[in-house]
Write a protein that holds these residues in place. Structure first.
Motif, mmCIF file in Angstrom:
data_model
loop_
_atom_site.group_PDB
_atom_site.id
_atom_site.type_symbol
_atom_site.label_atom_id
_atom_site.label_comp_id
_atom_site.label_asym_id
_atom_site.label_seq_id
_atom_site.Cartn_x
_atom_site.Cartn_y
_atom_site.Cartn_z
ATOM 1 N N GLY A 459 0.649 -0.995 -0.025
ATOM 2 C CA GLY A 459 0.180 0.372 0.086
ATOM 3 C C GLY A 459 1.158 1.599 0.038
ATOM 4 O O GLY A 459 2.050 1.103 -0.578
ATOM 5 N N VAL A 460 0.419 2.160 0.226
ATOM 6 C CA VAL A 460 1.363 3.663 0.678
ATOM 7 C C VAL A 460 2.060 3.844 1.817
ATOM 8 O O VAL A 460 2.880 4.695 2.060
ATOM 9 C CB VAL A 460 0.867 4.950 0.102
ATOM 10 C CG1 VAL A 460 0.228 5.146 -0.439
ATOM 11 C CG2 VAL A 460 -0.553 4.665 1.189
ATOM 12 N N ASN A 461 1.924 2.510 2.966
ATOM 13 C CA ASN A 461 2.929 3.126 4.212
ATOM 14 C C ASN A 461 3.148 1.572 4.399
ATOM 15 O O ASN A 461 3.280 1.557 5.662
ATOM 16 C CB ASN A 461 1.769 4.051 4.749
ATOM 17 C CG ASN A 461 0.635 2.915 5.947
ATOM 18 O OD1 ASN A 461 0.124 2.669 5.360
ATOM 19 N ND2 ASN A 461 -0.395 3.753 7.127
ATOM 20 N N SER A 462 2.870 0.867 4.146
ATOM 21 C CA SER A 462 2.917 -0.714 4.417
ATOM 22 C C SER A 462 2.831 -1.449 3.441
ATOM 23 O O SER A 462 2.052 -1.923 2.607
ATOM 24 C CB SER A 462 2.045 -0.956 6.062
ATOM 25 O OG SER A 462 2.187 -2.286 6.124
ATOM 26 N N CYS A 463 3.390 -2.999 3.670
ATOM 27 C CA CYS A 463 3.556 -4.211 2.531
ATOM 28 C C CYS A 463 3.895 -4.972 2.748
ATOM 29 O O CYS A 463 3.971 -5.308 4.069
ATOM 30 C CB CYS A 463 4.866 -3.890 1.831
ATOM 31 S SG CYS A 463 6.597 -4.220 2.263
ATOM 32 N N THR A 464 2.802 -6.127 2.498
ATOM 33 C CA THR A 464 3.535 -7.456 2.458
ATOM 34 C C THR A 464 4.339 -8.517 1.667
ATOM 35 O O THR A 464 4.792 -8.264 0.294
ATOM 36 C CB THR A 464 2.481 -9.069 2.878
ATOM 37 O OG1 THR A 464 1.417 -8.591 1.844
ATOM 38 C CG2 THR A 464 0.881 -8.207 4.094
ATOM 39 N N CYS A 465 5.601 -8.784 2.196
ATOM 40 C CA CYS A 465 6.564 -9.246 1.875
ATOM 41 C C CYS A 465 7.241 -11.048 2.187
ATOM 42 O O CYS A 465 7.519 -11.123 2.816
ATOM 43 C CB CYS A 465 7.752 -8.044 2.308
ATOM 44 S SG CYS A 465 9.255 -8.676 0.369
ATOM 45 N N GLU A 466 7.180 -11.850 0.431
ATOM 46 C CA GLU A 466 7.693 -12.988 0.638
ATOM 47 C C GLU A 466 8.911 -13.470 0.388
ATOM 48 O O GLU A 466 9.160 -13.009 -0.287
ATOM 49 C CB GLU A 466 6.262 -14.344 0.317
ATOM 50 C CG GLU A 466 6.946 -15.331 0.103
ATOM 51 C CD GLU A 466 6.028 -16.847 -0.006
ATOM 52 O OE1 GLU A 466 6.075 -17.475 -0.547
ATOM 53 O OE2 GLU A 466 5.421 -16.135 -1.441
ATOM 54 N N LEU A 467 9.479 -13.550 1.474
ATOM 55 C CA LEU A 467 11.169 -14.094 0.833
ATOM 56 C C LEU A 467 11.414 -15.474 1.444
ATOM 57 O O LEU A 467 10.645 -15.734 2.470
ATOM 58 C CB LEU A 467 11.710 -13.447 2.400
ATOM 59 C CG LEU A 467 11.746 -11.467 2.895
ATOM 60 C CD1 LEU A 467 11.724 -10.706 4.048
ATOM 61 C CD2 LEU A 467 12.198 -10.704 1.525
#
Length: 593
Positions: A459-467
């Protein structure tokens, strides 16, 4: 009999579903083998009918134009890997086994392929508790595509279906359903009372999101809730279906009042009555995180609302968004990380919407300027117990202010997050990263080539990230998220009714600010609409009457007081109370001018 009859007999019932396709997220499926196209997971999901009449090469299909080719994107259920012999008998008996958290098996349903008219003829159902078979039912000579058995057995953790003979020769087993929900219906002496509340908007008449609720008291027969077969199912999120009915043509015709999910069970040992409190599905959105809507140019409120609902796990059958929101174009749409509930509140603020759950368990988004459907139901002195008119300060205003936001994107690229993460050998991890400020067009980079960014949803102030660690040794990496800085300036549009101000003095209303309102024209339109609704000071009327479930929130209806005064109202709230008879409290808002 009609609800308007006097005297009348009203019936009530509540169905409680303790386990079904939606609630049973714990179910696992094991099979003896699969055909090339086979979906075992579909045996406990609806629909329980194949998409097509499948063409097979086992001699059971003909060239009559009714058969179609299968595809992996179709509903097929479980197809075994081994075919029967020329008599339909399996040398190697195929089986499918479902495991789940401990539950009673009151009924169990087996459905073959309805379009091919194929089904198991001879088969065995084995019921297990923690791996041990505690009961077996053997069926011989079945001739039905759909078969239901009632073992009525408690504390089961697995059911295995083993097929010995099939209805057609040379065919693989085809099972579309091998499951049954756990449910009970409470009515008559088993039902003490229930109360259901449904609301279109709050009593202040704001544009908001509302959650409905219900309570029910039911008979704890043979202590089944605290000592018997239901004791392991006294959990949150069990589904409750309340109904009100009257007798017509010798049968009771029930009207559903919605779907609710249990919040609390009160099971006293010194009473035979169990009380359950439940709310609708919207309340669950208060604890679900919405990562936000990334900055997108020229999108509509409809598209943003749909993104919120689908991100929250809703399908198109589970919501209904007014097409009116397609007319509201947002120049640079964005929403920060928040809850699903608060994200929908932003839609309500920007589109002057009311958001609620209807009786079909759909989340509904309606706009203020939509004309309500007129109900034939009327509240009159002959069916009314009490009548109260109410006007509050929030009902009247002659000066309305609405903010709009001017959003610009800076050329500067800034780093907004730099978390360090450690991954074990070959580990994959999903993490949420919050930013230090809002950015447009964010990107993520890892400073360690061995730690790969598999997916990035921001989004504009947060993310989900798969590593993912692509090596066999532990790795540490710093994930840097960068983007263009966003600048937001707020302006205000105020519209006034000068004649009213001269007569009564100024009464101001400030609408909640939404970053989704981004033009002077949109703010002015909203302010004028709000002023038109609020300067009349219409207020609400609350009546307690004999009741009729045909009157639903969002509908227009007529209400006549005991002095003969008649008002056309918008139904904003209903509370149904059933205790052997029906009483209904209805709040309606005057339409004004």
């Amino acid at each position: 009999m009609e609800y308007s009859n006097n005297p009348r007999r009203v019936y009530g019932k509540v169905e409680i579903v303790y386990a079904d396709e939606e609630l049973s997220r714990d179910v696992k499926v094991a099979v003896s083998g699969n055909s090339k196209i086979s979906h075992p997971i579909e045996v406990y999901h609806l629909p329980s009918e194949p998409t097509v009449k499948a063409c097979t090469m086992d001699g059971n299909s003909t060239l009559d134009g009714t058969f179609q080719m299968m595809g992996d994107d179709l509903v097929v259920g479980w197809w075994s890997d081994k075919g029967a012999d020329e008599n339909g008998v399996y040398v190697n008996k195929p089986y499918i086994e479902l495991t789940f958290n401990m539950r009673p098996i009151i009924y169990w349903r087996i459905i073959g392929d309805k379009k091919l008219n194929q089904y198991p003829v001879d088969f065995t159902l084995s019921y297990k508790k923690n791996g041990t078979i505690v009961q077996t039912d053997t069926i011989k000579g079945n001739t039905e595509v759909e078969f239901v058995i009632a073992p009525k057995i408690s504390d089961i953790t697995a059911v295995r279906l083993t097929i010995e003979k099939w209805s057609h020769p040379n065919a693989v087993a085809k099972i579309l359903r091998c499951y049954e929900r756990v449910y009970e219906t409470y009515e008559g002496d088993a039902l003490l009372s229930f109360e259901v509340g449904e609301e279109l908007c709050s009593s202040e008449g704001n544009y908001n999101i509302n959650s409905d609720s219900m309570t029910v008291s039911i008979y704890n027969e043979e202590r089944k809730f605290d000592k018997g077969y239901l004791r392991t199912l006294m959990l949150l999120d069990r589904k409750l279906y309340p109904y009100i009915g009257v007798e017509k043509n010798g049968e009771i015709e029930y009207k559903p009042l919605g779907v609710f999910y249990s919040d609390e069970w009160d099971i006293p040992q010194d009473s035979q009555w169990v009380k359950c409190t439940a709310t609708d599905r919207l309340m669950r959105l208060q604890i679900k995180t919405y990562v936000g809507f990334p900055l997108v140019e020229n999108t509509t409120l409809y598209e943003i609302a749909e993104d919120i609902l689908t991100t929250m796990g809703m399908t198109k059958l589970e919501y209904q968004i007014t097409d009116r929101l397609k007319d509201f174009v947002v120049n640079m749409a964005l929403l920060p990380k928040t809850t699903g509930w608060d994200a929908l509140q932003e839609i309500a603020n920007a589109g002057l919407c009311k958001i609620f759950v209807d009786r079909e368990n759909r989340i509904v988004i309606k706009c203020e300027d939509e004309e309500p459907q007129k109900s034939p139901i009327a509240v009159v002195p002959g069916n009314m117990f009490s009548y109260k008119s109410n006007i509050t300060l929030t009902d009247f205003s002659n000066s309305v202010s609405v903010d709009y936001c001017e959003i610009s994107i800076k050329d500067d690229v800034i780093d907004v997050a730099e978390p360090e993460i450690r991954l074990e050998p070959n580990e994959t991890k999903l993490m949420t990263i919050d930013y230090t400020s809002e950015v447009a067009y964010p990107t993520a980079a890892s400073n360690n080539a061995a730690v790969r960014i598999v997916s990035f949803n921001s989004g504009v102030n947060s993310c989900t990230c798969e590593l993912r660690n692509t090596t066999g040794t532990a790795q540490t990496a710093v994930i840097t998220v960068s983007g263009n800085a966003i600048n937001i300036n707020t302006r205000t549009v105020t519209v006034r009714d000068e004649e009213s101000i001269y007569m009564y003095g100024i009464v101001e209303y400030k609408h909640p600010t939404s970053e989704l309102v981004q033009s002077y024209e949109q703010a002015e339109y909203m302010a004028n609409l709000l002023l038109d609704r609020m300067r009349a000071g219409a207020g609400t009327i609350t009546a307690v009457w004999r009741g009729n479930p045909e009157l639903e929130v969002g509908a227009a209806y007529d209400c006549t007081d005991r002095f003969g005064g008649k008002e056309s109202l918008l139904c904003e709230y209903n509370k149904f109370t059933y205790d052997g008879g029906l009483k209904q409290e209805t709040r309606g808002r005057k339409k004004g001018r």
